[in-house]
Design a protein around this motif. Sequence first.
Motif, mmCIF file in Angstrom:
data_model
loop_
_atom_site.group_PDB
_atom_site.id
_atom_site.type_symbol
_atom_site.label_atom_id
_atom_site.label_comp_id
_atom_site.label_asym_id
_atom_site.label_seq_id
_atom_site.Cartn_x
_atom_site.Cartn_y
_atom_site.Cartn_z
ATOM 1 N N LYS A 205 32.324 16.693 56.993
ATOM 2 C CA LYS A 205 33.413 16.010 57.697
ATOM 3 C C LYS A 205 34.231 15.147 56.733
ATOM 4 O O LYS A 205 35.451 15.040 56.863
ATOM 5 C CB LYS A 205 32.847 15.169 58.841
ATOM 6 C CG LYS A 205 32.380 16.015 60.024
ATOM 7 C CD LYS A 205 31.872 15.155 61.174
ATOM 8 C CE LYS A 205 31.497 16.015 62.375
ATOM 9 N NZ LYS A 205 30.999 15.203 63.519
ATOM 10 N N GLN A 207 34.677 15.921 53.619
ATOM 11 C CA GLN A 207 35.493 16.904 52.897
ATOM 12 C C GLN A 207 36.725 17.265 53.723
ATOM 13 O O GLN A 207 37.826 17.376 53.184
ATOM 14 C CB GLN A 207 34.678 18.158 52.587
ATOM 15 C CG GLN A 207 35.440 19.243 51.837
ATOM 16 C CD GLN A 207 35.779 18.867 50.407
ATOM 17 O OE1 GLN A 207 34.988 18.265 49.706
ATOM 18 N NE2 GLN A 207 36.979 19.228 49.972
ATOM 19 N N SER A 208 36.533 17.445 55.041
ATOM 20 C CA SER A 208 37.656 17.772 55.921
ATOM 21 C C SER A 208 38.729 16.699 55.863
ATOM 22 O O SER A 208 39.930 16.992 55.884
ATOM 23 C CB SER A 208 37.169 17.929 57.372
ATOM 24 O OG SER A 208 36.304 19.034 57.508
ATOM 25 N N GLU A 209 38.319 15.449 55.796
ATOM 26 C CA GLU A 209 39.264 14.334 55.773
ATOM 27 C C GLU A 209 40.036 14.260 54.460
ATOM 28 O O GLU A 209 41.159 13.762 54.423
ATOM 29 C CB GLU A 209 38.512 13.017 55.993
ATOM 30 C CG GLU A 209 37.898 12.877 57.381
ATOM 31 C CD GLU A 209 36.961 11.685 57.473
ATOM 32 O OE1 GLU A 209 36.804 10.961 56.451
ATOM 33 O OE2 GLU A 209 36.371 11.480 58.554
ATOM 34 N N GLU A 212 40.679 19.789 53.183
ATOM 35 C CA GLU A 212 40.086 20.855 54.000
ATOM 36 C C GLU A 212 40.302 22.230 53.371
ATOM 37 O O GLU A 212 41.416 22.562 52.942
ATOM 38 C CB GLU A 212 40.693 20.840 55.401
ATOM 39 C CG GLU A 212 40.036 21.826 56.361
ATOM 40 C CD GLU A 212 38.581 21.466 56.668
ATOM 41 O OE1 GLU A 212 37.712 21.695 55.786
ATOM 42 O OE2 GLU A 212 38.321 20.964 57.769
ATOM 43 N N ASN A 216 34.567 24.884 53.352
ATOM 44 C CA ASN A 216 33.991 23.721 54.022
ATOM 45 C C ASN A 216 33.665 24.031 55.483
ATOM 46 O O ASN A 216 32.577 23.711 55.972
ATOM 47 C CB ASN A 216 34.968 22.547 53.937
ATOM 48 C CG ASN A 216 34.371 21.255 54.431
ATOM 49 O OD1 ASN A 216 33.340 20.804 53.947
ATOM 50 N ND2 ASN A 216 35.000 20.662 55.435
ATOM 51 N N GLN A 217 34.600 24.668 56.174
ATOM 52 C CA GLN A 217 34.362 25.010 57.572
ATOM 53 C C GLN A 217 33.291 26.092 57.715
ATOM 54 O O GLN A 217 32.507 26.079 58.669
ATOM 55 C CB GLN A 217 35.667 25.465 58.230
ATOM 56 C CG GLN A 217 36.625 24.332 58.526
ATOM 57 C CD GLN A 217 36.060 23.337 59.517
ATOM 58 O OE1 GLN A 217 35.537 23.723 60.572
ATOM 59 N NE2 GLN A 217 36.147 22.055 59.197
ATOM 60 N N CYS A 236 33.930 26.519 64.075
ATOM 61 C CA CYS A 236 34.114 26.326 62.631
ATOM 62 C C CYS A 236 34.379 27.649 61.918
ATOM 63 O O CYS A 236 35.175 27.701 60.968
ATOM 64 C CB CYS A 236 32.893 25.638 62.032
ATOM 65 S SG CYS A 236 32.758 23.898 62.467
ATOM 66 N N LYS A 239 37.948 28.489 62.469
ATOM 67 C CA LYS A 239 38.774 27.632 61.616
ATOM 68 C C LYS A 239 38.705 28.082 60.161
ATOM 69 O O LYS A 239 39.723 28.077 59.453
ATOM 70 C CB LYS A 239 38.296 26.180 61.734
ATOM 71 C CG LYS A 239 39.110 25.184 60.927
ATOM 72 C CD LYS A 239 40.541 25.081 61.407
ATOM 73 C CE LYS A 239 41.284 23.979 60.677
ATOM 74 N NZ LYS A 239 42.717 23.909 61.092
ATOM 75 N N LEU A 243 41.893 29.126 57.877
ATOM 76 C CA LEU A 243 42.172 28.475 56.600
ATOM 77 C C LEU A 243 42.218 29.483 55.458
ATOM 78 O O LEU A 243 43.088 29.396 54.577
ATOM 79 C CB LEU A 243 41.112 27.410 56.313
ATOM 80 C CG LEU A 243 41.182 26.141 57.165
ATOM 81 C CD1 LEU A 243 39.863 25.366 57.072
ATOM 82 C CD2 LEU A 243 42.343 25.259 56.707
ATOM 83 N N ARG A 248 44.070 28.326 52.193
ATOM 84 C CA ARG A 248 43.452 27.020 51.988
ATOM 85 C C ARG A 248 41.991 27.264 51.633
ATOM 86 O O ARG A 248 41.092 27.222 52.474
ATOM 87 C CB ARG A 248 43.557 26.180 53.265
ATOM 88 C CG ARG A 248 44.963 25.778 53.637
ATOM 89 C CD ARG A 248 45.475 24.639 52.774
ATOM 90 N NE ARG A 248 44.613 23.461 52.896
ATOM 91 C CZ ARG A 248 44.695 22.587 53.897
ATOM 92 N NH1 ARG A 248 45.589 22.761 54.864
ATOM 93 N NH2 ARG A 248 43.889 21.539 53.942
#
Length: 279
Positions: A205, A207-209, A212, A216-217, A236, A239, A243, A248
């Motif tokens: 989480k 890392q998401s902030e 992203e 990570n997801q 996830c 997502k 990404l 991403r």
Amino acid sequence: MKYFNLLMLLFAFSSSLAQPNCEAYKYYGDTLKYEACKKAMEIKGHYQFSKEYQTVLDESIEIDPTFDYAYWAKSIAYLKSGDFVTWKKLIDKAVEYNPKEHLGYRGWCRYQFFRDYKGAIKDIEKLDSLVDYDIGQTQNGTYHLNIAKGMCYKAIGEKEKAIAILEKQIKLNEEENFVGAYDYLHLGVLYLETEKFEKAVETFKKQSENNEVAENQYYLAMTYLKLDKPTEYKSCLDKAKELYIGERRMTDPYSNPMDKIYLENIENELKTAYNNGYK
């Protein structure tokens, strides 16, 4: 944007390190290195693979056979062309004559290009023993050298030691508001691999902030699967695919980063989720 600015700053920093201040040698009375340095600066404008570029550096070395910069600069073309034997001979000379300047670079190359994890650890730890200041970033600016060292320990199976190293360096990075682009991701994966699932979720989480990416997801999904949270697991994965398609994701122009995943990994996991009724 924060990470773009970070990488641009590090690129500028590494570029400034790449060119020695010839006047400093003159100031301290080392006229031989001053002359060798002035000669080496004539490479400006020449292509690294050209005869002119290499000839200038050879002449610099003839002036002062202990001038580390000339060996380092010569080595770059051989690394890029895949002549690793010649690269190693040249970079070893640079390290011999100026270990503080070149150990970190050689250590990172050992990790990035050759997967010589033990050699990379040796170089980074040797550098740390020689200096009383922060050992700094990897050549590409993506990681602090201690993060790279931690990943090397992971690669040779010492995951708990890797966790301790990453935890310590990330804490220092947080204090400086200078966390690397994938630091939390790598630590989260280590937590996942050592069955510290709640810590893994917390770290992913973060890392998401900060930055992203699809990886990570994906790993967050795998953590939720271990925690028997199918709704979060499937969400996830969706997502992660979004990404990945949106580019991403982790990238490196020279090698595959540790913990990188591919669209095939995500789609295979989505198929598994569907077959298990996770819709």
